[in-house]
Write an enzyme that holds these catalytic residues in place. Structure first.
Site, PDB file in Angstrom:
ATOM      1  N   TYR A 196      15.602 -26.406 -29.101  1.00 31.15           N
ATOM      2  CA  TYR A 196      15.944 -27.823 -29.199  1.00 31.15           C
ATOM      3  C   TYR A 196      15.117 -28.536 -30.273  1.00 31.15           C
ATOM      4  O   TYR A 196      15.477 -29.613 -30.728  1.00 31.15           O
ATOM      5  CB  TYR A 196      15.744 -28.537 -27.857  1.00 31.15           C
ATOM      6  CG  TYR A 196      16.711 -28.104 -26.769  1.00 31.15           C
ATOM      7  CD1 TYR A 196      17.832 -27.333 -27.075  1.00 31.15           C
ATOM      8  CD2 TYR A 196      16.508 -28.460 -25.449  1.00 31.15           C
ATOM      9  CE1 TYR A 196      18.707 -26.923 -26.096  1.00 31.15           C
ATOM     10  CE2 TYR A 196      17.399 -28.057 -24.455  1.00 31.15           C
ATOM     11  CZ  TYR A 196      18.483 -27.279 -24.782  1.00 31.15           C
ATOM     12  OH  TYR A 196      19.348 -26.877 -23.801  1.00 31.15           O
ATOM     13  N   LYS A 250      15.395 -13.226 -23.222  1.00 29.34           N
ATOM     14  CA  LYS A 250      16.371 -12.197 -23.613  1.00 29.34           C
ATOM     15  C   LYS A 250      15.739 -11.327 -24.699  1.00 29.34           C
ATOM     16  O   LYS A 250      16.116 -11.376 -25.865  1.00 29.34           O
ATOM     17  CB  LYS A 250      17.677 -12.856 -24.099  1.00 29.34           C
ATOM     18  CG  LYS A 250      18.398 -13.489 -22.953  1.00 29.34           C
ATOM     19  CD  LYS A 250      19.827 -13.200 -22.700  1.00 29.34           C
ATOM     20  CE  LYS A 250      20.598 -12.294 -23.554  1.00 29.34           C
ATOM     21  NZ  LYS A 250      21.502 -11.433 -22.737  1.00 29.34           N
ATOM     22  N   ASP A 263      20.413 -13.809 -18.480  1.00 30.05           N
ATOM     23  CA  ASP A 263      21.793 -13.723 -17.976  1.00 30.05           C
ATOM     24  C   ASP A 263      21.810 -13.098 -16.576  1.00 30.05           C
ATOM     25  O   ASP A 263      22.510 -13.561 -15.677  1.00 30.05           O
ATOM     26  CB  ASP A 263      22.706 -12.958 -18.944  1.00 30.05           C
ATOM     27  CG  ASP A 263      22.130 -11.632 -19.398  1.00 30.05           C
ATOM     28  OD1 ASP A 263      20.908 -11.431 -19.268  1.00 30.05           O
ATOM     29  OD2 ASP A 263      22.897 -10.775 -19.877  1.00 30.05           O
ATOM     30  N   ASP A 308      16.957 -25.144 -19.092  1.00 33.39           N
ATOM     31  CA  ASP A 308      17.891 -26.264 -18.966  1.00 33.39           C
ATOM     32  C   ASP A 308      19.087 -25.833 -18.111  1.00 33.39           C
ATOM     33  O   ASP A 308      19.481 -26.511 -17.153  1.00 33.39           O
ATOM     34  CB  ASP A 308      18.356 -26.655 -20.384  1.00 33.39           C
ATOM     35  CG  ASP A 308      19.018 -28.012 -20.422  1.00 33.39           C
ATOM     36  OD1 ASP A 308      19.102 -28.667 -19.375  1.00 33.39           O
ATOM     37  OD2 ASP A 308      19.472 -28.420 -21.515  1.00 33.39           O
ATOM     38  N   ASP A 330      19.773 -26.318 -13.667  1.00 32.05           N
ATOM     39  CA  ASP A 330      20.961 -27.001 -13.152  1.00 32.05           C
ATOM     40  C   ASP A 330      21.712 -26.129 -12.149  1.00 32.05           C
ATOM     41  O   ASP A 330      22.235 -26.614 -11.144  1.00 32.05           O
ATOM     42  CB  ASP A 330      21.906 -27.406 -14.294  1.00 32.05           C
ATOM     43  CG  ASP A 330      21.559 -28.788 -14.845  1.00 32.05           C
ATOM     44  OD1 ASP A 330      20.471 -29.287 -14.523  1.00 32.05           O
ATOM     45  OD2 ASP A 330      22.379 -29.357 -15.594  1.00 32.05           O
TER      46      ASP A 330
END
Ligand code: NAD
Length: 367
Positions: free
Chosen positions: A142, A193, A226, A250, A254
């Protein structure tokens, strides 16, 4: 008795309504003599824009700097949709995060047994769930440079975001996760990852080194982001503390949030470096939800996320773990007795108002 200085920013929409319930509880603890809170109030978001033309004033930034902990409810709403970008309501929140270098975002996902039926997962998968996601908040893709869209000509463009992490950023977020785990069930799951990303390779290596050097007593496991997403909805109770980068955090936070039912139930904390003078970390506590303009001013908002955020401030900024435990037990108690605000009503016959929920929690605290 020490005095704890709280800087309170109710903000916009339902913010002032849910914050009022925290103020009742803080006043109760002060009266009871268990802890003394000194509360100063400021303006943030649209409320600050209306008063001063900025999303947070310099005077309020100075008050926030002087406080032991900052409590913020929510900012924003359609009223301020047209205001200039740099003074939009969210700018106040971003300024606090940036100026105080709040690099760690803590989001607990707790599923109270009385609300297990509200989750989209089967009751037995979420009943009693208690995990914590620690998300790196000030680095990664970001913020990494270059960050641009380049015109290549002939109708083609190239968009670039840069995922970048340095050792110190991974170490400091790792320390937060390991320290938290020691106070919980002593397990950290680090997620990246590394199979396809260099930043993932470094993240994993740094976590392994840090663990070996400083936290060998804590159980550390690694899980690709993942796979972790899949495991969160398959068997969420296997996790204690999950630590991950800004982007994966992020999304995963959620997902974890929704395991527990409603937005109105979810607290959070954003934490910075230790202040050498006070020995405390700068910290901002806020519910995950926004200003909910659709229900603002109607007494319908659920104050539990805000009260839970105050509980996190007690635990993580003031070392008042026992008081935080009392708040959590009181919340569990009122839910078990059937108190429901509209957002968690489900099949219940009736719902209570914001103030009635706050009063019920207070009565439970009184015992
Ligand atoms: P929201 O979280 O405000 O609301 C989403 C839905 O959840 C709404 O239907 C709302 O009524 C409900 N809800 C939220 N909190 C609740 C509570 N405590 N009790 C009962 N119901 C609750 O998100 P949104 O509608 O996307 O955004 C509304 C405004 O809030 C926007 O201006 C947005 O920018 C802002 N926002 C601010 C923050 C923040 O301050 N950190 C976070 C998200 C959104």
């Amino acid at each position: 008795m020490p005095i704890y200085k709280l800087f309170v920013l109710p903000g916009d929409g339902i913010g002032p309504e849910v914050m009022a319930e925290v103020e009742k509880i803080a006043a109760f603890f002060t009266k009871e003599g268990t802890a003394r809170f000194e509360i100063e109030k400021g303006l943030v978001g649209g409320a600050a824009y209306d008063a001063n033309g900025t999303a947070i004033s310099e005077a309020d930034m100075a008050r926030a700097a002087a406080a032991d902990a900052i409590l913020l409810a929510a900012v924003g709403g359609p009223k301020w949709d047209g205001v200039p970008y740099d003074v939009r309501p969210e700018a106040g929140l971003l300024r606090l995060r940036k100026d105080f270098n709040l690099f760690a975002n803590l989001r607990p996902a707790i599923c109270y047994p009385a609300l297990a039926g509200a989750s989209s997962l089967k009751r037995e998968l979420v009943d009693g769930l208690d995990l914590m996601i620690v998300r790196e908040l000030t680095g990664g893709v970001y913020f990494g440079e270059p960050k641009e869209i380049v015109d290549l000509g002939k109708g083609q463009k190239r968009a670039v975001d840069t995922q970048v992490y340095e050792t110190y950023e991974i170490e400091r977020i790792g320390r937060i996760a390991f320290e938290l785990a020691r106070k919980r069930r002593n397990k950290v799951t680090s997620s990246e990852k590394h199979n396809v990303m260099k930043s993932g390779v470094l993240w994993r290596d740094v976590m392994i080194d840090l663990h070996k050097r400083e936290y060998p007593d804590v159980q550390l496991e690694h899980m690709l982001a993942d796979a972790l997403g899949m495991q969160l909805v398959r068997r969420p109770k296997q996790f204690d503390v999950i630590v991950t980068d800004n982007l994966f955090g992020d999304m995963l936070s959620d997902v974890a949030a929704m395991l527990t039912g409603s937005l109105g139930m979810l607290p959070s904390a954003s934490i910075g470096e230790v202040n050498a003078k006070t020995g405390r970390r700068k910290a901002l506590y806020e519910p995950v939800h926004g200003s909910a303009p659709d229900i603002a001013g109607k007494g319908l908002a659920n104050p539990i996320a805000m009260i839970g955020s105050f509980g996190m401030a007690l635990r993580y900024s003031f070392g008042l773990g026992e008081l935080a435990d009392r708040i959590e037990a009181a919340i569990a108690g009122v839910l078990a007795k059937g108190y429901r605000t509209v957002d968690i009503k489900g099949d219940a016959a009736k719902s209570v108002s914001t103030g009635e929920m706050g009063d019920a929690i207070l009565a439970e605290l009184r015992g």
